[in-house]
Design a protein around this motif. Structure first.
Motif, short mmCIF file in Angstrom:
data_model
loop_
_atom_site.label_atom_id
_atom_site.label_comp_id
_atom_site.label_asym_id
_atom_site.label_seq_id
_atom_site.Cartn_x
_atom_site.Cartn_y
_atom_site.Cartn_z
N ARG A 3 1.88 6.94 -6.71
CA ARG A 3 0.95 7.76 -6.90
C ARG A 3 1.15 9.28 -6.66
NH1 ARG A 3 -2.72 4.92 -4.64
NH2 ARG A 3 -3.21 3.49 -6.49
N LEU A 4 1.64 9.37 -5.50
CA LEU A 4 2.01 10.73 -5.22
C LEU A 4 3.17 11.33 -5.89
CD1 LEU A 4 1.43 12.75 -2.92
CD2 LEU A 4 3.32 11.87 -1.71
N ALA B 182 2.56 1.62 -3.35
CA ALA B 182 1.66 2.22 -4.52
C ALA B 182 1.17 3.51 -4.22
CB ALA B 182 0.37 1.25 -4.63
N ASN B 183 1.13 4.06 -3.00
CA ASN B 183 0.56 5.34 -2.73
C ASN B 183 1.53 6.41 -2.83
OD1 ASN B 183 -2.20 4.58 -2.26
ND2 ASN B 183 -1.86 4.65 0.01
N LEU B 184 2.94 6.02 -2.46
CA LEU B 184 4.02 7.01 -2.94
C LEU B 184 4.16 7.03 -4.34
CD1 LEU B 184 6.54 5.88 -0.13
CD2 LEU B 184 5.39 8.10 -0.29
N LYS C 244 0.79 -1.21 -0.05
CA LYS C 244 -0.06 0.07 -0.08
C LYS C 244 0.72 1.24 -0.02
CE LYS C 244 -3.12 2.59 3.10
NZ LYS C 244 -3.47 2.67 4.52
N SER C 245 1.88 1.28 0.77
CA SER C 245 3.04 2.40 0.89
C SER C 245 3.50 2.70 -0.38
CB SER C 245 3.81 2.10 2.13
OG SER C 245 2.95 2.29 3.35
#
Length: 221
Positions: A216-217, A212-214, A209-210
């Motif tokens: 994405r950011l 993928a979200n980083l 999750k971390s």
């Protein structure tokens, strides 16, 4: 960060590439150097042809398809590789690669050198990269690739015997910041290690999750 990829090209592909390299016509390497690097560049580079374009597609496909390249570089674009020859007395003095290249322009985040000659084929000719801890002199087996920051000063030591053949290219990353790419690369390796150790677990999911979200950011397609 400097990344090594052994045997990027398999034996059959390497043999085919080397055979094609010997059929190309070569001109002065000055033509593809920035104005500040021309005075320190002494090599030969392949001139445009249908065979060169075919070689460039083969090499680019191998680079962009490699999992380690994907997880480290996050390629947005890869420039058509330059095929270079260095005979005795040839070299490329200290320089930093141009920040922008090509038409249309692309930002150079990561430089890549694919070695096409075996180390036993020539003497000298090391790729020397300046790092905070000193100089790294690199000379890999034929078919192997090194990725290194385009922001670094580097040079090719003079060849004293034999012939050095390489393909050189540049990568524009989806993630421009090198420190952020390193964090993503570390998380990707952590995901792989966790999955190998315990499969899909709650810890794996949190790391995934971390990651993928980083991405994405930070990514800018």
């Amino acid at each position: 960060m400097i990344i090594f990829i052994s045997e990027l090209l398999d034996i059959a592909t390497l043999s085919s590439v080397r055979d094609s390299v010997n059929k190309l016509s070569y001109g002065s390497g000055h033509l593809t150097a920035g104005w500040h690097a021309r005075d320190v560049k002494a090599n030969r580079q392949a001139e445009p042809s249908a065979l060169l374009r075919q070689l460039q597609r083969t090499i680019t496909s191998a680079i962009e398809g490699h999992e380690l390249v994907k997880s480290h570089a996050w390629p947005r674009r890869i420039s058509p590789p330059l095929i270079s020859r260095y005979g005795p007395g040839m070299y490329y003095g200290p320089h930093v690669d141009d920040a922008l290249m090509g038409n249309p322009l692309m930002r150079t985040d990561i430089s890549a050198t694919l070695f096409l000659s075996d180390p036993s084929d020539y003497e000298g000719g090391e790729l020397v990269i300046e790092t905070p801890s000193g100089e790294d002199a690199i000379k890999l087996n034929a078919g192997s690739l090194v990725l290194y920051p385009s922001t670094s000063l580097h040079h090719v030591a003079p060849v004293t015997k034999g012939e050095r053949l390489v393909a050189v290219t540049w990568i524009e990353s989806l993630v421009a910041d090198a420190a952020k790419r390193e964090i993503l690369f570390d998380l990707a390796r952590a995901k792989q290690a966790l999955y190998a150790e315990s499969g899909k677990s709650q810890t794996f999911d949190l790391v995934a999750k971390s990651h993928a979200n980083l991405l994405r950011l930070w990514a800018r397609p």
